[in-house]
Design a protein around this motif. Structure first.
Motif, short mmCIF file in Angstrom:
data_model
loop_
_atom_site.label_atom_id
_atom_site.label_comp_id
_atom_site.label_asym_id
_atom_site.label_seq_id
_atom_site.Cartn_x
_atom_site.Cartn_y
_atom_site.Cartn_z
N ILE A 167 19.94 -10.40 25.28
CA ILE A 167 19.30 -9.88 26.49
C ILE A 167 19.97 -10.40 27.75
N LYS A 168 20.26 -11.67 27.78
CA LYS A 168 20.83 -12.26 29.00
C LYS A 168 22.29 -11.98 29.13
N ALA A 227 13.40 -16.92 18.98
CA ALA A 227 13.18 -16.02 20.11
C ALA A 227 14.12 -16.34 21.27
N MET A 228 14.33 -17.61 21.54
CA MET A 228 15.21 -18.00 22.63
C MET A 228 16.66 -17.69 22.30
N PHE A 266 17.68 -15.19 20.39
CA PHE A 266 17.80 -13.74 20.57
C PHE A 266 17.90 -13.38 22.04
N TYR A 267 17.10 -14.03 22.86
CA TYR A 267 17.12 -13.75 24.30
C TYR A 267 18.47 -14.12 24.92
N VAL A 268 18.98 -15.30 24.58
CA VAL A 268 20.23 -15.76 25.17
C VAL A 268 21.41 -14.92 24.68
N THR A 283 23.92 -20.63 29.98
CA THR A 283 22.59 -20.80 30.54
C THR A 283 22.62 -21.79 31.70
N SER A 311 10.04 -20.21 18.31
CA SER A 311 10.50 -20.26 19.70
C SER A 311 12.02 -20.37 19.77
N ASP A 313 14.82 -20.35 31.89
CA ASP A 313 15.31 -20.22 30.52
C ASP A 313 16.21 -21.39 30.14
#
Length: 74
Positions: A73-74, A65-66, A68-70, A2, A62, A8
């Protein structure tokens, strides 16, 4: 990985900071050492600990969710 200068990256850092300060609030020795000041620069740790302990459900959701995103998705 990141980037620290993206939105993000800033969200990940703030969530980890809030979770860490909330943990410090539960440990008695760290609480008196780090969270005794409520104003100034050291007051940021106290305020983050209060946010983490009062909004623990929202912070936990949160974090999930973060994560999962990192991870996916990213």
């Amino acid at each position: 990985m990141t980037n620290a200068y993206s939105l993000d990256g800033l969200l990940v850092f703030s969530l980890l900071f809030i979770c860490t300060c909330a943990y410090f609030r539960k440990v008695p020795r760290l609480r008196t050492w780090l969270l005794s000041e409520k104003k100034g620069v050291w007051g940021v740790f106290y305020k983050a600990a209060v946010i983490g302990s009062r909004l623990h459900l929202a912070v936990a959701l949160s974090c999930f969710a973060m994560a999962f995103y990192v991870l996916f998705i990213k």
